[in-house]
Scaffold this motif. Structure first.
Motif, PDB file in Angstrom:
ATOM      1  N   ALA A  91       2.153   3.476   7.012  1.00  0.00           N
ATOM      2  CA  ALA A  91       2.051   3.649   5.559  1.00  0.00           C
ATOM      3  C   ALA A  91       1.180   4.853   5.220  1.00  0.00           C
ATOM      4  CB  ALA A  91       1.496   2.380   4.914  1.00  0.00           C
ATOM      5  N   LEU A  92       0.115   5.061   5.987  1.00  0.00           N
ATOM      6  CA  LEU A  92      -0.748   6.221   5.753  1.00  0.00           C
ATOM      7  C   LEU A  92      -0.016   7.523   6.076  1.00  0.00           C
ATOM      8  CD1 LEU A  92      -4.121   4.858   7.189  1.00  0.00           C
ATOM      9  CD2 LEU A  92      -3.534   5.222   4.772  1.00  0.00           C
ATOM     10  N   LEU A  93       0.773   7.516   7.140  1.00  0.00           N
ATOM     11  CA  LEU A  93       1.547   8.717   7.492  1.00  0.00           C
ATOM     12  C   LEU A  93       2.593   9.035   6.424  1.00  0.00           C
ATOM     13  CD1 LEU A  93       1.976   8.200  11.319  1.00  0.00           C
ATOM     14  CD2 LEU A  93       0.711  10.041  10.194  1.00  0.00           C
ATOM     15  N   ILE A  94       3.257   8.019   5.912  1.00  0.00           N
ATOM     16  CA  ILE A  94       4.239   8.228   4.836  1.00  0.00           C
ATOM     17  C   ILE A  94       3.541   8.799   3.600  1.00  0.00           C
ATOM     18  CG2 ILE A  94       5.747   7.020   3.190  1.00  0.00           C
ATOM     19  CD1 ILE A  94       6.566   5.238   5.614  1.00  0.00           C
ATOM     20  N   ALA A  95       2.360   8.286   3.296  1.00  0.00           N
ATOM     21  CA  ALA A  95       1.609   8.798   2.149  1.00  0.00           C
ATOM     22  C   ALA A  95       1.277  10.274   2.337  1.00  0.00           C
ATOM     23  CB  ALA A  95       0.332   7.994   1.965  1.00  0.00           C
ATOM     24  N   MET A  97       0.824  -1.192   0.000  1.00  0.00           N
ATOM     25  CA  MET A  97       0.000   0.000   0.000  1.00  0.00           C
ATOM     26  C   MET A  97       0.867   1.254   0.000  1.00  0.00           C
ATOM     27  SD  MET A  97      -2.928   1.554   2.416  1.00  0.00           S
ATOM     28  CE  MET A  97      -1.765   2.489   3.340  1.00  0.00           C
ATOM     29  N   ARG A  98       1.936   1.245   0.766  1.00  0.00           N
ATOM     30  CA  ARG A  98       2.844   2.389   0.808  1.00  0.00           C
ATOM     31  C   ARG A  98       3.388   2.669  -0.596  1.00  0.00           C
ATOM     32  NH1 ARG A  98       5.576   0.937   4.898  1.00  0.00           N
ATOM     33  NH2 ARG A  98       7.033  -0.369   3.755  1.00  0.00           N
ATOM     34  N   ALA A  99       3.804   1.625  -1.306  1.00  0.00           N
ATOM     35  CA  ALA A  99       4.328   1.790  -2.662  1.00  0.00           C
ATOM     36  C   ALA A  99       3.269   2.356  -3.605  1.00  0.00           C
ATOM     37  CB  ALA A  99       4.858   0.454  -3.191  1.00  0.00           C
ATOM     38  N   ALA A 100       2.038   1.883  -3.484  1.00  0.00           N
ATOM     39  CA  ALA A 100       0.952   2.387  -4.335  1.00  0.00           C
ATOM     40  C   ALA A 100       0.664   3.855  -4.041  1.00  0.00           C
ATOM     41  CB  ALA A 100      -0.307   1.543  -4.129  1.00  0.00           C
ATOM     42  N   LEU A 101       0.733   4.241  -2.774  1.00  0.00           N
ATOM     43  CA  LEU A 101       0.478   5.639  -2.416  1.00  0.00           C
ATOM     44  C   LEU A 101       1.607   6.554  -2.871  1.00  0.00           C
ATOM     45  CD1 LEU A 101      -1.055   5.028   1.094  1.00  0.00           C
ATOM     46  CD2 LEU A 101      -2.209   6.112  -0.842  1.00  0.00           C
ATOM     47  N   VAL A 102       2.844   6.098  -2.742  1.00  0.00           N
ATOM     48  CA  VAL A 102       3.980   6.896  -3.211  1.00  0.00           C
ATOM     49  C   VAL A 102       3.903   7.049  -4.728  1.00  0.00           C
ATOM     50  CG1 VAL A 102       6.491   6.916  -3.456  1.00  0.00           C
ATOM     51  CG2 VAL A 102       5.462   6.400  -1.233  1.00  0.00           C
ATOM     52  N   GLU A 103       3.564   5.966  -5.424  1.00  0.00           N
ATOM     53  CA  GLU A 103       3.404   6.043  -6.883  1.00  0.00           C
ATOM     54  C   GLU A 103       2.296   7.031  -7.254  1.00  0.00           C
ATOM     55  OE1 GLU A 103       2.103   3.253 -10.619  1.00  0.00           O
ATOM     56  OE2 GLU A 103       3.103   2.312  -8.920  1.00  0.00           O
ATOM     57  N   ALA A 104       1.193   7.008  -6.522  1.00  0.00           N
ATOM     58  CA  ALA A 104       0.099   7.946  -6.783  1.00  0.00           C
ATOM     59  C   ALA A 104       0.587   9.384  -6.608  1.00  0.00           C
ATOM     60  CB  ALA A 104      -1.074   7.661  -5.854  1.00  0.00           C
ATOM     61  N   ALA A 105       1.386   9.621  -5.586  1.00  0.00           N
ATOM     62  CA  ALA A 105       1.892  10.971  -5.332  1.00  0.00           C
ATOM     63  C   ALA A 105       2.833  11.433  -6.439  1.00  0.00           C
ATOM     64  CB  ALA A 105       2.594  11.022  -3.974  1.00  0.00           C
ATOM     65  N   THR A 106       3.587  10.519  -7.029  1.00  0.00           N
ATOM     66  CA  THR A 106       4.533  10.914  -8.076  1.00  0.00           C
ATOM     67  C   THR A 106       3.826  11.332  -9.364  1.00  0.00           C
ATOM     68  OG1 THR A 106       4.863   8.647  -8.852  1.00  0.00           O
ATOM     69  CG2 THR A 106       6.386   9.463  -7.167  1.00  0.00           C
TER      70      THR A 106
END
Length: 114
Positions: free
Chosen positions: A70-74, A38-47
Motif C-alpha cells: 500500500a505504501l509503494l502504491i501511494a 489505507m491504500r484508498a486514503a492515500l490515493v484519495e490524498a494524491a487526487t
C-alpha cells in the motif's frame, strides 16, 4: 474472526490538509485486512494534488507485505500527480522497510519533522 484477529487488523486513519501538504496519520496495525483502507486514503490524498503527502506512521504497531505494498502504491500515485511522498515511520515500520530493501524508495523523516 476471533477478537485477537480483529484486534490485530485494527487501523486508524486521520487525514488533514495544511496548505499544499496532505498529512495522513496511521495508527494500529497495517496488515492485509486493513491495507486496502489505507491504500484508498492515500490515493484519495494524491487526487487532491498536493505538493507534499506526509504519512505519519509513528503510531503504527505492525506492518505486513500488504501494508508495504500500500505504501509503494501511494508512492506511485504521488509521483503521478507531482507530489512528494514522505514517511515518518515508527521503528517497527522503519525496520520492515529496511529488511525488505524498500527504504530507498521513500523519503524517511523522524518524528520531529512534522
Amino acid at each position: 474472526m476471533s477478537s485477537r484477529s480483529a484486534q490485530q487488523a485494527s487501523l486508524t486513519l486521520r487525514t488533514s490538509r495544511h496548505g499544499d501538504t496532505v498529512r495522513l496519520e496511521v495508527g494500529g496495525d497495517l496488515l492485509a485486512p486493513a491495507a486496502g483502507r489505507m491504500r484508498a486514503a492515500l490515493v484519495e490524498a494524491a487526487t487532491e494534488r498536493p505538493r507534499h503527502i506526509v504519512v505519519d506512521l509513528t503510531a503504527a504497531e505492525a506492518v505486513d507485505n500488504a501494508g508495504l505494498g500500500a505504501l509503494l502504491i501511494a508512492r506511485l500515485w504521488a509521483g503521478k500527480v507531482g507530489a512528494q511522498l514522505s514517511l515518518i515511520p515508527s521503528q517497527c515500520i522503519r525496520n520492515r522497510l529496511t529488511d525488505a530493501d524498500l527504504s530507498r524508495y521513500f523519503t524517511l523523516n523522524g518524528p520531529d519533522s512534522v
